[in-house]
Design an enzyme around this catalytic site. Structure first.
Site, mmCIF file in Angstrom:
data_model
loop_
_atom_site.group_PDB
_atom_site.id
_atom_site.type_symbol
_atom_site.label_atom_id
_atom_site.label_comp_id
_atom_site.label_asym_id
_atom_site.label_seq_id
_atom_site.Cartn_x
_atom_site.Cartn_y
_atom_site.Cartn_z
ATOM 1 N N SER A 10 -9.021 30.465 -9.318
ATOM 2 C CA SER A 10 -9.775 30.459 -10.571
ATOM 3 C C SER A 10 -11.233 30.810 -10.319
ATOM 4 O O SER A 10 -11.934 30.128 -9.564
ATOM 5 C CB SER A 10 -9.684 29.090 -11.235
ATOM 6 O OG SER A 10 -10.568 29.060 -12.329
ATOM 7 N N HIS A 33 -7.496 34.201 -11.728
ATOM 8 C CA HIS A 33 -7.452 33.410 -12.961
ATOM 9 C C HIS A 33 -8.853 33.356 -13.578
ATOM 10 O O HIS A 33 -9.830 33.017 -12.906
ATOM 11 C CB HIS A 33 -6.965 32.004 -12.609
ATOM 12 C CG HIS A 33 -6.713 31.109 -13.774
ATOM 13 N ND1 HIS A 33 -5.546 31.133 -14.503
ATOM 14 C CD2 HIS A 33 -7.476 30.133 -14.323
ATOM 15 C CE1 HIS A 33 -5.612 30.214 -15.452
ATOM 16 N NE2 HIS A 33 -6.766 29.600 -15.374
ATOM 17 N N ASP A 35 -11.083 31.868 -16.654
ATOM 18 C CA ASP A 35 -11.129 30.811 -17.675
ATOM 19 C C ASP A 35 -12.152 31.124 -18.753
ATOM 20 O O ASP A 35 -13.365 31.018 -18.521
ATOM 21 C CB ASP A 35 -11.466 29.467 -17.016
ATOM 22 C CG ASP A 35 -10.315 28.926 -16.184
ATOM 23 O OD1 ASP A 35 -9.213 28.784 -16.727
ATOM 24 O OD2 ASP A 35 -10.534 28.659 -14.991
ATOM 25 N N MET A 37 -13.846 29.993 -22.065
ATOM 26 C CA MET A 37 -14.049 28.750 -22.844
ATOM 27 C C MET A 37 -15.103 28.999 -23.917
ATOM 28 O O MET A 37 -16.112 29.664 -23.647
ATOM 29 C CB MET A 37 -14.532 27.628 -21.932
ATOM 30 C CG MET A 37 -13.615 27.360 -20.747
ATOM 31 S SD MET A 37 -14.170 25.892 -19.860
ATOM 32 C CE MET A 37 -13.171 26.003 -18.377
ATOM 33 N N HIS A 66 -7.020 32.977 -19.127
ATOM 34 C CA HIS A 66 -6.655 31.688 -19.727
ATOM 35 C C HIS A 66 -7.665 31.406 -20.828
ATOM 36 O O HIS A 66 -8.806 31.038 -20.548
ATOM 37 C CB HIS A 66 -6.680 30.618 -18.629
ATOM 38 C CG HIS A 66 -6.420 29.234 -19.116
ATOM 39 N ND1 HIS A 66 -6.702 28.122 -18.356
ATOM 40 C CD2 HIS A 66 -5.878 28.765 -20.273
ATOM 41 C CE1 HIS A 66 -6.371 27.031 -19.030
ATOM 42 N NE2 HIS A 66 -5.880 27.387 -20.204
ATOM 43 N N MET A 68 -9.194 29.350 -23.440
ATOM 44 C CA MET A 68 -9.360 28.008 -24.006
ATOM 45 C C MET A 68 -10.305 28.154 -25.192
ATOM 46 O O MET A 68 -11.483 27.763 -25.153
ATOM 47 C CB MET A 68 -9.927 27.066 -22.927
ATOM 48 C CG MET A 68 -8.880 26.691 -21.888
ATOM 49 S SD MET A 68 -9.606 26.069 -20.358
ATOM 50 C CE MET A 68 -9.854 27.619 -19.519
ATOM 51 N N MET A 138 -0.937 22.616 -18.149
ATOM 52 C CA MET A 138 -2.234 22.089 -17.692
ATOM 53 C C MET A 138 -2.023 20.737 -17.009
ATOM 54 O O MET A 138 -1.390 19.839 -17.577
ATOM 55 C CB MET A 138 -3.184 21.890 -18.876
ATOM 56 C CG MET A 138 -3.715 23.168 -19.521
ATOM 57 S SD MET A 138 -4.664 24.239 -18.429
ATOM 58 C CE MET A 138 -5.963 23.134 -17.844
ATOM 59 N N ASP A 176 -2.065 24.507 -13.692
ATOM 60 C CA ASP A 176 -3.517 24.717 -13.642
ATOM 61 C C ASP A 176 -4.244 23.380 -13.717
ATOM 62 O O ASP A 176 -4.155 22.671 -14.722
ATOM 63 C CB ASP A 176 -3.927 25.616 -14.819
ATOM 64 C CG ASP A 176 -5.401 25.979 -14.810
ATOM 65 O OD1 ASP A 176 -6.099 25.664 -13.827
ATOM 66 O OD2 ASP A 176 -5.845 26.595 -15.799
HETATM 67 C C1 DX5 Z 1 -9.817 24.012 -16.242
HETATM 68 C C2 DX5 Z 1 -9.454 25.423 -15.876
HETATM 69 C C3 DX5 Z 1 -8.930 25.584 -14.508
HETATM 70 C C4 DX5 Z 1 -9.920 25.234 -13.405
HETATM 71 C C5 DX5 Z 1 -9.133 24.678 -12.271
HETATM 72 O O1 DX5 Z 1 -9.969 23.929 -17.617
HETATM 73 O O2 DX5 Z 1 -8.451 25.914 -16.757
HETATM 74 O O3 DX5 Z 1 -8.426 26.901 -14.305
HETATM 75 O O4 DX5 Z 1 -10.641 26.334 -12.946
HETATM 76 O O5 DX5 Z 1 -10.023 24.224 -11.314
HETATM 77 P P1 DX5 Z 1 -9.526 23.260 -10.142
HETATM 78 O O6 DX5 Z 1 -8.479 24.010 -9.371
HETATM 79 O O7 DX5 Z 1 -10.770 23.027 -9.364
HETATM 80 O O8 DX5 Z 1 -8.964 22.026 -10.783
HETATM 81 ZN ZN ZN Z 2 -7.489 27.828 -16.257
#
Ligand code: DX5
Ligand code: ZN
Length: 225
Positions: A10, A33, A35, A37, A66, A68, A138, A176
């Site tokens: 990620s 990956h 993220d 947000m 991903h 969010m 998740m 994840d």
């Molecule tokens: C959290 C993200 C994850 C995050 C995971 O909301 O969706 O992808 O980057 O990070 P680690 O592996 O450090 O838990």
């Molecule tokens: Zn993620």
């Protein structure tokens, strides 16, 4: 068919000022990956389509977006159009039938993914998931990297694995949140195909070695067919 564990580091745990270099450090990963947000669906804010487009232009690894975010129907197709390999939206954020969005994403050229938060059951989505390519379970509350793995979500992973193995679903099971050397074996045993790992990869001195080690550990714990 034999399965092999796949690793998606990620970029949330990468250096945001050096994203091109950071993707070059994970050339052996299966997917990168990403993220996204929006500070509405989750409290945190990262980046949006222009930045992901810039990452896509330089990444040697296919992107796993991903989202969010609220209103995925409006925003998700752009990520498929920019060339992401997989675009995952949250089931909790969809306002319409997620299958309509899955069809739109596939028509735009990406795989379609559905994510569920730790407290969201799998049961209501068993039919919907027949039109998806990935299921993202998740294992932390979405929003931040570096949180602790929630083993209670593995029941949903086992059930998803069963639905795939019996032919009801045809998708990759992705996990994840909190995946590292201490937790990846339990996730592998439960039936995960694709392991997202942020801090465990980018927090390591050698991300490539961390990817190889996680993949080997998961392979060791894969159920033998
Ligand atoms: C959290 C993200 C994850 C995050 C995971 O909301 O969706 O992808 O980057 O990070 P680690 O592996 O450090 O838990
Ligand atoms: Zn993620």
């Amino acid at each position: 068919m034999s399965r092999r564990p796949m690793i998606a580091p990620s970029l949330l745990s990468a250096d945001f000022a050096r994203l091109a270099d950071e993707t070059a450090r994970i050339v052996d990963a299966d997917w990168a990956h990403v993220d996204v947000m929006d500070a509405h669906f989750v409290p945190n804010l990262t980046f949006g389509e222009p930045v992901v487009k810039a990452i896509q232009a330089v990444s040697p690894v296919p992107l796993d977006c991903h989202l969010m975010i609220d209103d995925p129907e409006r925003w998700a197709p752009a990520y498929a159009e920019l060339g992401a390999r997989n675009v995952t939206v949250h089931a909790e954020a969809c306002t319409g039938d997620p299958r309509d969005l899955a069809r739109t994403l596939r028509a735009a050229g990406s795989l379609a993914g559905l994510a569920i938060k730790p407290g969201t059951p799998l049961e209501p989505y068993k039919e919907v998931l027949r039109e998806f390519d990935t299921l993202l379970v998740m294992s932390v509350e979405p929003g931040f990297g570096g949180q602790s793995f929630m083993p209670e979500v593995l029941g949903k992973v086992r059930e998803a694995r069963r639905l795939v193995d019996t032919g009801h679903l045809q998708l990759l099971v992705e996990i994840d949140g909190g995946i590292n050397a201490d937790t990846i074996e339990a996730a592998a045993e439960a039936g995960v195909d694709m392991f997202v790992a942020g801090s465990a990869v980018y927090g390591a001195a050698d991300p490539g070695a961390a990817i190889a080690a996680l993949r080997a550990q998961a392979a060791h714990s894969f159920p033998t067919p």
